[in-house]
Scaffold this active site. Structure first.
Site, PDB file in Angstrom:
ATOM      1  N   ASP A  25     -26.348  99.459 -89.955  1.00  0.00           N
ATOM      2  CA  ASP A  25     -26.083  98.341 -89.049  1.00  0.00           C
ATOM      3  C   ASP A  25     -26.177  97.049 -89.863  1.00  0.00           C
ATOM      4  OD1 ASP A  25     -26.023  96.468 -87.050  1.00  0.00           O
ATOM      5  OD2 ASP A  25     -28.049  96.910 -86.299  1.00  0.00           O
ATOM      6  N   ASP A  29     -27.391  94.859 -84.175  1.00  0.00           N
ATOM      7  CA  ASP A  29     -27.259  95.259 -82.768  1.00  0.00           C
ATOM      8  C   ASP A  29     -27.685  96.716 -82.544  1.00  0.00           C
ATOM      9  OD1 ASP A  29     -25.191  96.616 -83.945  1.00  0.00           O
ATOM     10  OD2 ASP A  29     -23.599  95.772 -82.702  1.00  0.00           O
ATOM     11  N   ASP A  33     -21.936  99.842 -88.429  1.00  0.00           N
ATOM     12  CA  ASP A  33     -20.621  99.195 -88.394  1.00  0.00           C
ATOM     13  C   ASP A  33     -19.935  99.273 -89.760  1.00  0.00           C
ATOM     14  OD1 ASP A  33     -21.974  97.116 -89.879  1.00  0.00           O
ATOM     15  OD2 ASP A  33     -22.810  96.475 -87.945  1.00  0.00           O
ATOM     16  N   ASP A 102     -10.584 109.440 -88.977  1.00  0.00           N
ATOM     17  CA  ASP A 102     -10.563 110.470 -87.944  1.00  0.00           C
ATOM     18  C   ASP A 102      -9.364 110.169 -87.043  1.00  0.00           C
ATOM     19  OD1 ASP A 102     -11.621 112.449 -86.060  1.00  0.00           O
ATOM     20  OD2 ASP A 102     -13.556 112.014 -86.998  1.00  0.00           O
ATOM     21  N   ASP A 204      -8.827 115.739 -85.267  1.00  0.00           N
ATOM     22  CA  ASP A 204      -9.741 116.263 -84.255  1.00  0.00           C
ATOM     23  C   ASP A 204      -9.105 117.434 -83.498  1.00  0.00           C
ATOM     24  OD1 ASP A 204     -12.348 115.488 -82.871  1.00  0.00           O
ATOM     25  OD2 ASP A 204     -11.009 115.473 -81.138  1.00  0.00           O
ATOM     26  N   GLU A 267      -9.684 119.963 -87.913  1.00  0.00           N
ATOM     27  CA  GLU A 267     -10.899 120.519 -87.300  1.00  0.00           C
ATOM     28  C   GLU A 267     -10.476 121.723 -86.468  1.00  0.00           C
ATOM     29  OE1 GLU A 267     -14.556 119.637 -84.209  1.00  0.00           O
ATOM     30  OE2 GLU A 267     -12.550 118.922 -83.801  1.00  0.00           O
ATOM     31  N   HIS A 328     -21.272 116.095 -87.172  1.00  0.00           N
ATOM     32  CA  HIS A 328     -21.863 115.374 -86.045  1.00  0.00           C
ATOM     33  C   HIS A 328     -21.894 116.195 -84.752  1.00  0.00           C
ATOM     34  CE1 HIS A 328     -17.591 115.052 -85.682  1.00  0.00           C
ATOM     35  NE2 HIS A 328     -17.713 114.591 -84.458  1.00  0.00           N
TER      36      HIS A 328
HETATM   37  C1  GLC Z   1     -14.299 117.129 -81.809  1.00  0.00           C
HETATM   38  C2  GLC Z   1     -15.306 116.114 -82.268  1.00  0.00           C
HETATM   39  C3  GLC Z   1     -16.367 115.980 -81.210  1.00  0.00           C
HETATM   40  C4  GLC Z   1     -15.709 115.509 -79.945  1.00  0.00           C
HETATM   41  C5  GLC Z   1     -14.577 116.443 -79.530  1.00  0.00           C
HETATM   42  C6  GLC Z   1     -13.700 115.822 -78.496  1.00  0.00           C
HETATM   43  O1  GLC Z   1     -14.853 118.399 -81.706  1.00  0.00           O
HETATM   44  O2  GLC Z   1     -15.825 116.467 -83.502  1.00  0.00           O
HETATM   45  O3  GLC Z   1     -17.382 115.105 -81.593  1.00  0.00           O
HETATM   46  O4  GLC Z   1     -16.653 115.436 -78.915  1.00  0.00           O
HETATM   47  O5  GLC Z   1     -13.736 116.728 -80.614  1.00  0.00           O
HETATM   48  O6  GLC Z   1     -12.948 114.790 -79.056  1.00  0.00           O
END
Ligand code: GLC
Length: 535
Positions: A25, A29, A33, A102, A204, A267, A328
């Site tokens: 950060d 806040d 960022d 992403d 994604d 992904e 994540h």
């Molecule tokens: C992917 C992301 C995840 C998100 C999901 C919906 O799996 O990595 O964090 O919640 O897509 O976009």
């Protein structure tokens, strides 16, 4: 066989995932960022990673913390401005590193202007940009498909009297990728960022992008375990991984191929034989369909050795492998296998053939952080409160130093800082020669210096219920033997047929470094060694 001189940046490199809300950060806040990331670039350069993937930074109502995008070509004010982004990109490049964004093409936010138009009336020109269906005669949803985040995947729209489909939250309506206008709009989004100089995308939920044309019911999962997400009740055979998805991936690849050396990660959570189809039929698919094997498999030597063999065997000849220990969405590796084994995991990640991805904080041995009941933020956790599915624990602030908020922020951060942060942080570990951070740094250094480790072949030589061993070798280069004890007890390997002679160059326990190695190897529990082989 891959030669170092022929390898592209993403084949030779090491990817580091930054979850921007939690990295640094810069404006007090409590949320990370872009300028914060920029301030920490020297750290990443020092660590030796070569590419940075940042989770979404676009304008978003944050129903799913940025994975619900309301403008694909903007920057959320929480993260900064477009100028901040441009500066970040420039400084990443100045350091000889790459930046991967992403891309979330499967769904938008329900606040995206496209969806606002689409839901405004049945004959709006953008109606068909999303997936709208009539109710069944009794008013029920069009089929039995479930949302990954719990409940039906269909949301009733009172105003226009139809259901729309959302694989995730109802605030994340799925786009209709069978519509050529949708395709073109998203390809233009890609071009926008590629024109800026972005080096690639992590796409994604790539396997979700196309759904069965007839919207048939998904079959019941006979092996459903009630402790897992409700979504697992059905097998998503009609809602995901449809054959036509490959045409889309191929078109995305064509967009990238119009530029120089850009790349695309997909992904994809699928079994290996299906995963590898996302490389495309003739090197025309994703460059790196994410391989989540090390995330999903039990931490058992035999299982892991055979999975590596299966993966290596299934890859198309043009397919470059890749490896992931965490992200994540998944519990951190240290919380899954323990601190001692997480060192072995690091050695595995950084000595297998293929591109490794490191999730921020993994290099410190950061653990999942317990989040108090009333502070849970992740919708997956909130929607299924009794199943321990919240992803908050693996998204907590990066631990930089001993200060109150671990050097992440000057105020209370959006998620709690780990109670271990006074011990487990970059500052402390930089000056500790035995730290997790030093282990990561040395592994990265060795890998990036040695062609055999960076691009060489993978040759399995041994596995039993405790240990695995393999050789990495590139033509004309120094060869390495890697031996990993995935158990806590001593292990004994007899590699008579190999006539091994060498010396340990790097070990999870530094005491072992310099040790001479022959065919008969014994290792302590949780030990991993890299042996330089006499030619
Ligand atoms: C992917 C992301 C995840 C998100 C999901 C919906 O799996 O990595 O964090 O919640 O897509 O976009």
């Amino acid at each position: 066989m891959m030669l170092e001189s022929e390898a592209l940046w993403w084949q030779k490199g090491i990817i580091y995932q930054v979850y921007p809300r939690s990295f640094q950060d810069s404006n007090g806040d409590g949320v990370g960022d872009l300028n914060g990331i920029r301030q920490r670039l020297d750290y990443l350069k020092w660590l030796g990673v070569t590419a940075i993937w940042i989770s979404p930074i676009y304008p978003s109502p944050m129903a799913d913390f940025g994975y619900d995008i309301s403008d694909y070509t903007g920057i959320h004010p929480l993260f900064g401005t477009m100028d901040d982004f441009d500066m970040l990109l420039k400084e990443v490049h100045q350091r000889g590193m790459k930046l991967i964004l992403d891309l979330v093409p499967n769904h938008t936010s329900d606040q995206h202007p496209w969806f606002l138009e689409s839901r405004s009336s049945k004959n709006n020109p953008k109606r068909d940009w999303y997936i709208w269906k009539e109710a069944k005669e009794d008013g029920a949803p069009p089929n039995n498909w479930l949302s990954v985040f719990g409940g039906s995947a269909w949301e009733w729209d009172e105003q226009t009297g139809q259901y729309y489909y959302h694989a995730f939250l109802k605030e994340q309506p799925d786009l209709n990728w069978r519509n050529p206008e949708v395709q073109e709009a998203m390809f233009n989004v890609m071009r926008y960022w590629l024109d800026k100089g972005v080096d690639g995308f992590r796409v994604d939920v790539m396997w979700h992008m196309i759904k069965d044309e007839q919207f048939r019911d998904n079959p019941v999962n006979p092996d459903y375990d009630p402790n897992t997400a409700d979504y697992e009740q059905l097998l998503p055979v009609y809602s995901t991984d449809q054959p036509e998805v490959h045409d889309i991936v191929h078109k995305m690849r064509q967009v990238l191929d119009a530029y120089d050396e850009r790349m695309m990660i997909g992904e994809i959570y699928l079994p290996i034989h299906k995963l590898v189809t996302y490389y495309g039929t003739d090197n025309n698919g994703a460059h790196l369909p994410f391989n989540f094997m090390l995330v999903s498999l039990p931490w058992e030597a035999k299982r892991i050795a055979s999975a590596i063999a299966e993966y290596e065997g299934a890859l198309p000849q043009y397919g470059w492998p890749n490896w992931v220990l965490g992200n994540h969405d998944q519990p951190r590796i240290t919380s899954r296998v323990g601190l001692q084994q997480s060192k072995v995991a690091a050695m595995l990640l950084l000595t297998l053939r293929g591109a490794p991805t490191i999730y921020y904080g993994e290099e410190l041995g950061m653990r999942d952080v317990p989040v108090p009941f009333d502070e849970v933020q992740d919708p997956q956790g909130l929607n299924m409160p009794d199943k321990n599915l919240s992803r908050d624990p693996e998204r907590t602030p990066m631990q930089w130093d001993r200060s109150e908020y671990a050097g992440f922020s000057t105020v209370k951060p959006w998620l709690p800082v780990s109670s271990t942060s006074k011990r487990v942080n970059v500052e402390v570990q930089t000056s500790d020669p035995y730290s997790q951070l030093k282990l990561y740094k040395r592994l990265i250094e060795l890998r990036q210096r040695e062609p055999s480790l960076m691009v060489g072949d993978y040759v399995p030589v041994y596995s039993d219920h405790q240990a695995i061993a393999y050789i990495r070798q590139a033509p004309g280069a120094t060869r390495f033997l890697i031996v990993l004890n995935l158990s806590h007890r001593p292990c004994y390997l007899k590699l008579q047929r190999l006539q091994i002679k060498g010396k340990v160059v790097l070990a999870t326990a530094t005491e072992l470094e310099g040790m001479e190695i022959t065919e008969m190897i014994q290792l302590g529990g949780d030990d991993g060694i890299i042996v330089v082989l006499a030619s």
